[in-house]
Design a protein around this motif. Structure first.
Motif, PDB file in Angstrom:
ATOM      1  N   ILE A 111      11.487  16.772  -3.345  1.00 28.50           N
ATOM      2  CA  ILE A 111      12.423  15.835  -3.985  1.00 28.50           C
ATOM      3  C   ILE A 111      12.632  16.222  -5.449  1.00 28.50           C
ATOM      4  N   THR A 132       2.329  11.135  -8.563  1.00 29.49           N
ATOM      5  CA  THR A 132       2.231  10.841  -7.136  1.00 29.49           C
ATOM      6  C   THR A 132       1.178  11.719  -6.466  1.00 29.49           C
ATOM      7  N   PRO A 162       6.509  16.530   0.252  1.00 26.30           N
ATOM      8  CA  PRO A 162       7.900  16.065   0.128  1.00 26.30           C
ATOM      9  C   PRO A 162       8.276  15.622  -1.284  1.00 26.30           C
ATOM     10  N   VAL A 163       7.287  15.148  -2.043  1.00 28.65           N
ATOM     11  CA  VAL A 163       7.575  14.718  -3.418  1.00 28.65           C
ATOM     12  C   VAL A 163       8.011  15.904  -4.264  1.00 28.65           C
ATOM     13  N   THR A 192       3.031   9.690   4.413  1.00 33.15           N
ATOM     14  CA  THR A 192       3.898  10.741   3.870  1.00 33.15           C
ATOM     15  C   THR A 192       5.230  10.144   3.421  1.00 33.15           C
ATOM     16  N   TRP A 198       4.571   7.900   0.239  1.00 33.11           N
ATOM     17  CA  TRP A 198       4.374   8.718  -0.960  1.00 33.11           C
ATOM     18  C   TRP A 198       5.693   9.321  -1.431  1.00 33.11           C
ATOM     19  N   ALA A 199       6.546   9.706  -0.492  1.00 36.75           N
ATOM     20  CA  ALA A 199       7.851  10.257  -0.870  1.00 36.75           C
ATOM     21  C   ALA A 199       8.694   9.207  -1.594  1.00 36.75           C
TER      22      ALA A 199
END
Length: 369
Positions: A210, A190, A206-207, A149, A152-153
């Motif tokens: 962001i 992503t 979380p992406v 996680t 990937w973020a």
């Protein structure tokens, strides 16, 4: 990013663990690599810089895919196979993490330098410092990279920021719509890559968080209008064009202020024009309009806009495309001029104090832009 290089050098030269040099090598490698990025990227943003960023991003995506594949395969092994797998040399186990840390560090280093070039006002500088924090933090969180996680973020953030540069460059436009589309494209890439990774490790939400934060930061003018870079900006009198250069008379700083070359005060004769000249670099192919927003400070009302005057910008000139505006019969007081994009993004701000009465200490100097 460069901690692995420091460890490798320490082992290669067989340095004793008690020597302080070994402990210093990661820091030396880190700052050496950052200095190299600063020198090689140069004063402007070149197409080669953007393709290098794209290459780093592609490599990071492949490493993440491989790490997910390896983790999924390991979970499918029998206990005996997992035991045999665990006795491999340490460097084989950690190599993907070291490489990923190097790639993330390279991306954050380049992005920090490129955003810092475009950050010429307080909010944008605050954003650049955030990238600097991530650059330093990357040296300390490599042992958490197995938490997909987090990785990937980090990958999603890098993808969004790289696309924020690439899309305006490829389309020759810096309109706000391309920022939002490039942000969406980075988050989508992503999300798609995670879905295609064996075992679908970690979480992708979380992406998207962001992406939402970056969109809000863009609206609030925290993110500079990349890939534009301020070259120079001067306020003065008597603007002339000579041999392809613009020459403006600017006020020199008083002798008792040796730390300043030019004064932020300007004494203007009655009826004279006050000129603002700015030089802004943009990569070749970008054609847009910039604006000078003249604002005067009012003690009761705050900053009040006096005018917003535009001029065209054509990318490619190494010294920056130059444009100028002027005002006549201008009031005395505290002034600032913002260089803005068409959609109101702030590139830089110039503050100065204007006086309409003459001064016996005033000395003018001719400046080429």
């Amino acid at each position: 990013m460069f901690k692995f290089l420091g460890q490798f050098l320490a082992r290669f030269f067989k340095l004793d663990t008690t020597l302080s040099l070994k402990n210093l090598l990661p820091a030396i490698a880190f700052f050496g690599g950052f200095l190299w990025d600063a020198l090689t990227i140069g004063r402007q943003i070149n197409p080669s810089d953007l393709w290098f960023l794209a290459g780093y991003l592609l490599a990071a995506g492949l490493i993440l895919y491989w790490m997910g594949h390896r983790s999924h395969a390991h979970a499918s092994m029998s206990e005996m196979e997992q035991l045999k797998h665990s006795i491999r040399p340490e460097w084989q186990k950690n190599a993907p993490i070291f490489i990923l840390q190097f790639l993330f560090g390279s991306l954050f280093s380049c992005l920090f330098i490129m955003y810092f070039k475009s950050a010429n006002h307080f909010l944008a500088l605050f954003w650049s410092l955030g990238l600097a924090f991530l650059l330093v933090a990357n040296e300390c969180i490599d042992h958490h990279y197995q938490r997909f996680t987090l990785t990937w973020a980090l990958f999603g953030l890098c993808a969004i920021l790289v696309f924020n540069f690439l899309l305006p460059f490829m389309l020759g436009s810096i309109l706000a719509v391309w920022f939002y589309l490039s942000t969406f494209a980075g988050a989508t890439l992503t999300h798609y890559l995670r879905k295609k990774t064996p075992g679908c490790p970690g979480r992708a939400w979380p992406v998207w968080a962001i992406a939402g934060v970056l969109s809000l930061a863009y609206i609030l003018d925290f993110i500079p209008p990349v890939p534009l870079v301020k070259r120079d900006m001067q306020i003065g009198l008597n603007l002339e064009k000579s041999n392809g250069e613009m020459v403006i008379s600017v006020e020199k700083s008083a002798w008792y202020k040796p730390w300043r070359l030019l004064s932020n005060d300007l004494h203007v004769p009655a009826g004279a024009r006050v000129y603002c000249v700015s030089a802004v670099f943009a990569p070749s192919g970008i054609n847009t309009s910039l604006y000078h927003r003249w604002e005067r400070y009012d003690e009761k009302l705050g900053w009040q806009a006096a005018s917003r005057i535009g001029f065209g910008l054509s990318g490619g000139r190494q010294g920056g495309f130059r444009g100028y505006t002027y005002k006549q019969n201008i009031q005395s007081g505290e002034w600032r001029i913002k260089v803005e994009t068409e959609d109101g993004r702030t590139l830089t701000v110039y503050h100065f104090n204007l006086y309409t009465e003459p001064s016996t200490d005033t000395h003018l100097d001719a400046r080429n832009i």
